[in-house]
Design a protein around this motif. Structure first.
Motif, PDB file in Angstrom:
ATOM      1  N   GLU A  99       3.071  10.108  -9.699  1.00  0.00           N
ATOM      2  CA  GLU A  99       2.378  10.359 -10.952  1.00  0.00           C
ATOM      3  C   GLU A  99       1.628  11.684 -10.911  1.00  0.00           C
ATOM      4  OE1 GLU A  99      -0.088   6.985 -11.507  1.00  0.00           O
ATOM      5  OE2 GLU A  99       1.560   5.632 -12.070  1.00  0.00           O
ATOM      6  N   ASP A 100       0.984  11.998  -9.798  1.00  0.00           N
ATOM      7  CA  ASP A 100       0.295  13.284  -9.670  1.00  0.00           C
ATOM      8  C   ASP A 100       1.277  14.445  -9.786  1.00  0.00           C
ATOM      9  OD1 ASP A 100      -2.058  11.932  -9.346  1.00  0.00           O
ATOM     10  OD2 ASP A 100      -2.054  12.056  -7.151  1.00  0.00           O
TER      11      ASP A 100
ATOM     12  N   ARG B 214       0.824  -1.204   0.000  1.00  0.00           N
ATOM     13  CA  ARG B 214       0.000   0.000   0.000  1.00  0.00           C
ATOM     14  C   ARG B 214       0.860   1.255   0.000  1.00  0.00           C
ATOM     15  NH1 ARG B 214      -4.210  -2.077   4.695  1.00  0.00           N
ATOM     16  NH2 ARG B 214      -5.260  -3.674   3.415  1.00  0.00           N
TER      17      ARG B 214
ATOM     18  N   GLU C 102       2.092   1.760  -3.498  1.00  0.00           N
ATOM     19  CA  GLU C 102       1.024   2.263  -4.356  1.00  0.00           C
ATOM     20  C   GLU C 102       0.779   3.747  -4.104  1.00  0.00           C
ATOM     21  OE1 GLU C 102      -2.361  -0.137  -3.649  1.00  0.00           O
ATOM     22  OE2 GLU C 102      -1.536  -1.932  -4.630  1.00  0.00           O
ATOM     23  N   ARG C 103       0.758   4.150  -2.819  1.00  0.00           N
ATOM     24  CA  ARG C 103       0.546   5.571  -2.511  1.00  0.00           C
ATOM     25  C   ARG C 103       1.691   6.421  -3.052  1.00  0.00           C
ATOM     26  NH1 ARG C 103      -1.156   3.397   2.507  1.00  0.00           N
ATOM     27  NH2 ARG C 103       0.874   3.889   3.425  1.00  0.00           N
TER      28      ARG C 103
ATOM     29  N   GLU D  97       3.605   5.733  -5.648  1.00  0.00           N
ATOM     30  CA  GLU D  97       3.466   5.807  -7.105  1.00  0.00           C
ATOM     31  C   GLU D  97       2.379   6.797  -7.507  1.00  0.00           C
ATOM     32  OE1 GLU D  97       2.738   1.854  -8.369  1.00  0.00           O
ATOM     33  OE2 GLU D  97       4.849   1.228  -8.265  1.00  0.00           O
ATOM     34  N   GLU D  98       1.252   6.777  -6.794  1.00  0.00           N
ATOM     35  CA  GLU D  98       0.173   7.710  -7.119  1.00  0.00           C
ATOM     36  C   GLU D  98       0.609   9.160  -6.911  1.00  0.00           C
ATOM     37  OE1 GLU D  98      -3.076   6.566  -4.708  1.00  0.00           O
ATOM     38  OE2 GLU D  98      -3.539   4.735  -5.855  1.00  0.00           O
ATOM     39  N   ARG D  99       1.291   9.424  -5.797  1.00  0.00           N
ATOM     40  CA  ARG D  99       1.753  10.789  -5.543  1.00  0.00           C
ATOM     41  C   ARG D  99       2.790  11.220  -6.567  1.00  0.00           C
ATOM     42  NH1 ARG D  99       2.452  10.526   1.081  1.00  0.00           N
ATOM     43  NH2 ARG D  99       0.217  10.235   1.550  1.00  0.00           N
TER      44      ARG D  99
END
Length: 279
Positions: free
Chosen positions: A178-179, A168, A171-172, A174-176
């Motif tokens: 990408e943002d 998790r 994943e967090r 990677e999301e940050r």
């Protein structure tokens, strides 16, 4: 089943479920082993108490036997002195002591039987404890091996709680990331299109347009001055050679604009001095 009975049943089932989840088999085995050792110690203590009581009765019996011999001697002495009355008293005491001895012998025999039974129970319990200890250590080793294997499998498959947390977190992250990358690309696009103004520039849009017009005018004026000095003002292009020279000049200007060339300060100063001399 009444309400209270059902509630009690539900509570007991919940408590049992919690205890089963929190129970450590190794700790349970160690606790059971200690309980058996405590029972063995109690049996040994009971044997010691019986032995002590038997010894006391044996000591009391020996003293009574000594009194019997004593009363027997007293009776003989009384007979030698023709004192039948004293001899009778000594023999009566001897008889009493012998009765007590018989009673003590019965008690001693009973204690001996109890002691023998306790010794047998102690030996049997000790054998069971040794067997349980061997089985306990085997079960503990199997449990530790199974637990280690489960941890390894969970780590390899990512099924454990810690691996889930790590996944998790990745994943967090990677999301940050990408943002942030998308935000940076959007800012670059807005800046290139001119939609994003420089926050450090406090000029209004009108002032910026006026400054741009003024700068273009200054460039045009400097170009006219340069043409007048070189005698090129308002002269059309004479031949193809001039066109080639213009094309070469345009190419050089483009190269200077695109490339990042390091300029020597001494060369710049020398060129400025030449321009001053020409003026």
């Amino acid at each position: 089943m009444g309400i209270l009975s059902r509630a009690s049943y539900v509570i007991r089932s919940k408590v049992n479920a919690v205890l089963n989840r929190s129970e450590d088999p190794t700790e349970t085995l160690d606790y059971s082993y200690e309980q058996l050792r405590d029972e063995l110690q109690d049996v040994k203590q009971g044997i010691a108490d019986l032995t002590t009581q038997k010894k006391r009765l044996q000591i009391q019996k020996r003293r009574l036997e000594e009194n019997v011999e004593k009363h027997n001697d007293q009776a003989r002495q009384a007979v030698e002195q023709d004192r039948d009355d004293l001899a009778r008293q000594a023999l009566e005491k001897k008889k009493q002591k012998m009765s007590q001895i018989e009673e003590l012998e019965g008690q001693i025999s009973q204690l001996q039987r109890q002691q023998d039974q306790l010794v047998e129970q102690k030996d049997e319990l000790q054998r069971q404890i040794e067997q349980f200890r061997t089985k306990k250590e085997t079960m503990k080793a199997r449990h530790e091996a199974a637990k280690a294997s489960a941890r390894v499998n969970e780590a390899m498959t990512g099924a454990g709680d810690e691996m889930e947390d790590v996944s998790r977190a990745i994943e967090r992250a990677e999301e940050r990331t990408e943002d942030m990358e998308a935000r940076a690309q959007a800012m670059d696009e807005l800046r290139e299109n001119g939609a994003l103004e420089n926050q450090l520039d406090d000029r209004s849009s009108l002032e910026k347009e006026l400054d741009a017009v003024q700068q273009d005018g200054e460039v045009d004026a400097e170009l006219d001055t340069l043409k007048s000095e070189m005698g090129k003002e308002e002269e059309p292009t004479a031949n193809g050679g001039d066109e080639a020279a213009e094309t070469e000049l345009e190419q050089e200007l483009e190269d200077d604009t695109v490339s990042d060339v390091e300029v020597d300060d001494s060369e710049v100063e020398a060129e400025l001095d030449e321009l001053k001399d020409e003026e």
